[in-house]
Design a protein around this motif. Structure first.
Motif, PDB file in Angstrom:
ATOM      1  N   ASP A  27      16.907 -47.538 -35.465  1.00 60.67           N
ATOM      2  CA  ASP A  27      16.542 -47.621 -34.177  1.00 60.67           C
ATOM      3  C   ASP A  27      15.847 -49.018 -33.809  1.00 60.67           C
ATOM      4  O   ASP A  27      16.343 -49.874 -32.915  1.00 60.67           O
ATOM      5  CB  ASP A  27      15.655 -46.584 -33.380  1.00 60.67           C
ATOM      6  CG  ASP A  27      15.880 -46.534 -31.858  1.00 60.67           C
ATOM      7  OD1 ASP A  27      16.914 -46.693 -31.405  1.00 60.67           O
ATOM      8  OD2 ASP A  27      15.032 -46.136 -31.254  1.00 60.67           O
ATOM      9  N   HIS A  31      17.335 -52.330 -31.881  1.00 64.46           N
ATOM     10  CA  HIS A  31      16.508 -53.056 -30.587  1.00 64.46           C
ATOM     11  C   HIS A  31      16.327 -54.344 -31.030  1.00 64.46           C
ATOM     12  O   HIS A  31      16.418 -55.245 -29.910  1.00 64.46           O
ATOM     13  CB  HIS A  31      15.276 -52.372 -30.542  1.00 64.46           C
ATOM     14  CG  HIS A  31      15.226 -50.900 -29.732  1.00 64.46           C
ATOM     15  ND1 HIS A  31      14.405 -49.971 -29.924  1.00 64.46           N
ATOM     16  CD2 HIS A  31      16.423 -50.371 -29.184  1.00 64.46           C
ATOM     17  CE1 HIS A  31      14.966 -48.972 -29.295  1.00 64.46           C
ATOM     18  NE2 HIS A  31      16.076 -48.998 -28.764  1.00 64.46           N
ATOM     19  N   LYS A  97      15.088 -51.225 -23.507  1.00 55.13           N
ATOM     20  CA  LYS A  97      14.754 -50.452 -22.323  1.00 55.13           C
ATOM     21  C   LYS A  97      15.118 -51.282 -21.076  1.00 55.13           C
ATOM     22  O   LYS A  97      15.581 -50.423 -20.094  1.00 55.13           O
ATOM     23  CB  LYS A  97      13.474 -49.742 -22.307  1.00 55.13           C
ATOM     24  CG  LYS A  97      13.221 -48.870 -23.379  1.00 55.13           C
ATOM     25  CD  LYS A  97      14.088 -47.512 -23.636  1.00 55.13           C
ATOM     26  CE  LYS A  97      14.042 -46.644 -24.515  1.00 55.13           C
ATOM     27  NZ  LYS A  97      15.056 -45.534 -24.639  1.00 55.13           N
ATOM     28  N   GLU A 100      18.843 -51.402 -20.924  1.00 54.93           N
ATOM     29  CA  GLU A 100      19.159 -50.061 -20.378  1.00 54.93           C
ATOM     30  C   GLU A 100      19.177 -49.998 -19.092  1.00 54.93           C
ATOM     31  O   GLU A 100      20.030 -49.369 -18.271  1.00 54.93           O
ATOM     32  CB  GLU A 100      18.767 -48.963 -21.318  1.00 54.93           C
ATOM     33  CG  GLU A 100      19.184 -47.321 -21.013  1.00 54.93           C
ATOM     34  CD  GLU A 100      18.609 -46.566 -21.585  1.00 54.93           C
ATOM     35  OE1 GLU A 100      18.649 -45.303 -21.479  1.00 54.93           O
ATOM     36  OE2 GLU A 100      17.692 -46.802 -22.760  1.00 54.93           O
ATOM     37  N   SER A 131       8.910 -44.695 -25.656  1.00 56.89           N
ATOM     38  CA  SER A 131      10.186 -44.480 -25.435  1.00 56.89           C
ATOM     39  C   SER A 131      10.522 -43.111 -24.590  1.00 56.89           C
ATOM     40  O   SER A 131      11.195 -43.154 -23.659  1.00 56.89           O
ATOM     41  CB  SER A 131      10.737 -44.278 -26.772  1.00 56.89           C
ATOM     42  OG  SER A 131      12.348 -44.093 -26.770  1.00 56.89           O
ATOM     43  N   ASN A 132       9.731 -41.973 -25.034  1.00 54.10           N
ATOM     44  CA  ASN A 132       9.791 -40.834 -24.279  1.00 54.10           C
ATOM     45  C   ASN A 132       9.440 -40.899 -22.719  1.00 54.10           C
ATOM     46  O   ASN A 132      10.326 -40.532 -21.788  1.00 54.10           O
ATOM     47  CB  ASN A 132       9.070 -39.827 -24.690  1.00 54.10           C
ATOM     48  CG  ASN A 132       9.602 -39.062 -25.936  1.00 54.10           C
ATOM     49  OD1 ASN A 132      10.344 -38.312 -25.716  1.00 54.10           O
ATOM     50  ND2 ASN A 132       9.009 -39.190 -27.235  1.00 54.10           N
ATOM     51  N   ASP A 135      12.198 -43.321 -20.888  1.00 56.23           N
ATOM     52  CA  ASP A 135      13.366 -42.534 -20.811  1.00 56.23           C
ATOM     53  C   ASP A 135      13.308 -41.366 -19.444  1.00 56.23           C
ATOM     54  O   ASP A 135      14.297 -41.260 -18.793  1.00 56.23           O
ATOM     55  CB  ASP A 135      13.699 -41.762 -21.951  1.00 56.23           C
ATOM     56  CG  ASP A 135      14.276 -42.476 -23.046  1.00 56.23           C
ATOM     57  OD1 ASP A 135      14.463 -43.657 -22.958  1.00 56.23           O
ATOM     58  OD2 ASP A 135      14.457 -42.137 -24.217  1.00 56.23           O
ATOM     59  N   ASN A 136      12.193 -40.855 -19.671  1.00 53.63           N
ATOM     60  CA  ASN A 136      11.758 -39.818 -18.367  1.00 53.63           C
ATOM     61  C   ASN A 136      11.721 -40.591 -16.925  1.00 53.63           C
ATOM     62  O   ASN A 136      12.191 -40.145 -16.122  1.00 53.63           O
ATOM     63  CB  ASN A 136      10.457 -39.265 -18.494  1.00 53.63           C
ATOM     64  CG  ASN A 136      10.354 -38.130 -19.379  1.00 53.63           C
ATOM     65  OD1 ASN A 136      11.624 -37.665 -19.876  1.00 53.63           O
ATOM     66  ND2 ASN A 136       9.146 -37.555 -19.515  1.00 53.63           N
ATOM     67  N   ILE A 138      13.531 -43.609 -16.434  1.00 52.43           N
ATOM     68  CA  ILE A 138      14.648 -43.891 -16.005  1.00 52.43           C
ATOM     69  C   ILE A 138      15.598 -42.688 -15.564  1.00 52.43           C
ATOM     70  O   ILE A 138      16.471 -42.947 -14.672  1.00 52.43           O
ATOM     71  CB  ILE A 138      15.418 -44.566 -17.562  1.00 52.43           C
ATOM     72  CG1 ILE A 138      15.039 -45.826 -17.769  1.00 52.43           C
ATOM     73  CG2 ILE A 138      17.095 -44.549 -17.133  1.00 52.43           C
ATOM     74  CD1 ILE A 138      15.599 -46.443 -19.041  1.00 52.43           C
ATOM     75  N   ARG A 139      15.509 -41.513 -16.113  1.00 58.42           N
ATOM     76  CA  ARG A 139      16.289 -40.500 -15.673  1.00 58.42           C
ATOM     77  C   ARG A 139      15.579 -40.198 -14.166  1.00 58.42           C
ATOM     78  O   ARG A 139      16.619 -39.857 -13.224  1.00 58.42           O
ATOM     79  CB  ARG A 139      15.833 -39.355 -16.409  1.00 58.42           C
ATOM     80  CG  ARG A 139      16.737 -39.231 -17.656  1.00 58.42           C
ATOM     81  CD  ARG A 139      16.745 -37.903 -18.512  1.00 58.42           C
ATOM     82  NE  ARG A 139      15.350 -37.489 -18.840  1.00 58.42           N
ATOM     83  CZ  ARG A 139      14.876 -37.600 -20.222  1.00 58.42           C
ATOM     84  NH1 ARG A 139      15.781 -38.263 -20.933  1.00 58.42           N
ATOM     85  NH2 ARG A 139      13.943 -37.486 -20.836  1.00 58.42           N
ATOM     86  N   HIS A 193      16.339 -30.926 -22.780  1.00 63.41           N
ATOM     87  CA  HIS A 193      14.935 -31.459 -22.288  1.00 63.41           C
ATOM     88  C   HIS A 193      13.815 -30.608 -22.412  1.00 63.41           C
ATOM     89  O   HIS A 193      13.859 -29.501 -22.943  1.00 63.41           O
ATOM     90  CB  HIS A 193      15.169 -31.848 -20.546  1.00 63.41           C
ATOM     91  CG  HIS A 193      16.263 -32.816 -20.348  1.00 63.41           C
ATOM     92  ND1 HIS A 193      16.263 -34.251 -20.896  1.00 63.41           N
ATOM     93  CD2 HIS A 193      17.533 -32.576 -19.958  1.00 63.41           C
ATOM     94  CE1 HIS A 193      17.260 -34.848 -20.141  1.00 63.41           C
ATOM     95  NE2 HIS A 193      18.308 -33.827 -19.711  1.00 63.41           N
ATOM     96  N   GLY A 196       9.846 -33.816 -24.647  1.00 63.01           N
ATOM     97  CA  GLY A 196       9.123 -35.139 -24.612  1.00 63.01           C
ATOM     98  C   GLY A 196       8.076 -35.505 -24.197  1.00 63.01           C
ATOM     99  O   GLY A 196       7.211 -36.052 -24.941  1.00 63.01           O
TER     100      GLY A 196
END
Length: 235
Positions: A27, A31, A97, A100, A131-132, A135-136, A138-139, A193, A196
């Motif tokens: 990963d 990146h 990120k 993204e 990252s966690n 990502d949260n 972004i959602r 889900h 995270g």
């Protein structure tokens, strides 16, 4: 029989750990490749844009030049701030990120006020936590209309590094705030889900820090701390 079972369990745990580390390295390589490609593309664009800037100056088109430079300046500032830490894996993660988020129409800002040079936390753990949480964010931001924004702020005090992930996305209700770090708890209807934030809380605690959520009507902020060298032993 018991010894054989213990041996098998040790082997399974070792294999899982090695698999996780391999996935982490793959990963990070991905990146860093993205970051390298962005820098190379930026250099190419920079040379082309300088020719345009020179031409506008020659023609005296200063108002048009100002409008032309504004988005360029924004991109340069974002890239520079994301590369300020002393940890290449963190820099690569932030760049990935950012790509993204902006691909999803989200304004993504990075404010780095510390280079993280004295952390005792592994690159692996820092990247998993960030990252966690990103990502949260972004959602959460993807579920609102317009004005989508995420800010990652990295700073420090005498004994700790402080990370803040701020977004203006979907809010977390007061009744859920005390549950969000529980394993399996999620406000999402889809599967996959719920772990995270639990993982975040365990990793932060392992590294001598704290994580908490604050929010108001406009935005919410997940803040976590990790210890500096020489400080974790006193916690």
């Amino acid at each position: 029989m018991t010894i054989s079972l213990i041996f098998c369990l040790i082997v399974v745990r070792t294999v899982k750990r090695m698999q996780s580390e391999r996935e982490f390295l793959e990963d990070r390589i991905e990146h860093m490749t993205i970051m390298n490609n962005k820098l190379r593309a930026g250099r190419h664009d920079y040379l082309n844009n300088m020719q345009i800037v020179y031409g506008m100056v020659e023609l005296g088109e200063y108002d048009e030049l100002y409008e032309f430079l504004k988005p360029m300046y924004k991109d340069v500032m974002k890239t520079g701030k994301a590369l300020k830490t002393s940890i290449p894996a963190v820099n690569a993660l932030l760049m990935a990120k950012m790509e993204e988020a902006e691909g999803a129409g989200i304004d993504f800002f990075v404010e780095v006020k510390s280079n993280l040079s004295d952390t005792v936390t592994s690159d692996w753990d820092i990247c998993r936590i960030l990252s966690n949480l990103i990502d949260n964010a972004i959602r959460a931001v993807s579920e609102i209309d317009g004005g989508k924004k995420i800010t990652v702020d990295i700073s420090e005090d005498r004994g700790s590094y402080i990370f803040r992930i701020i977004d203006n996305g979907v809010k977390i209700s007061d009744s859920d705030k005390d549950k969000i770090f529980n394993p399996g708890f999620t406000t999402k209807k889809s599967e996959g889900h719920g772990m995270g934030l639990y993982i975040v809380s365990k990793l932060v605690a392992k590294n001598g820090g704290n994580v908490n959520l604050t929010s108001d009507r406009d935005e919410k902020c997940f803040e976590f701390t990790i210890s500096k060298k020489g400080e974790s032993m006193w916690k």
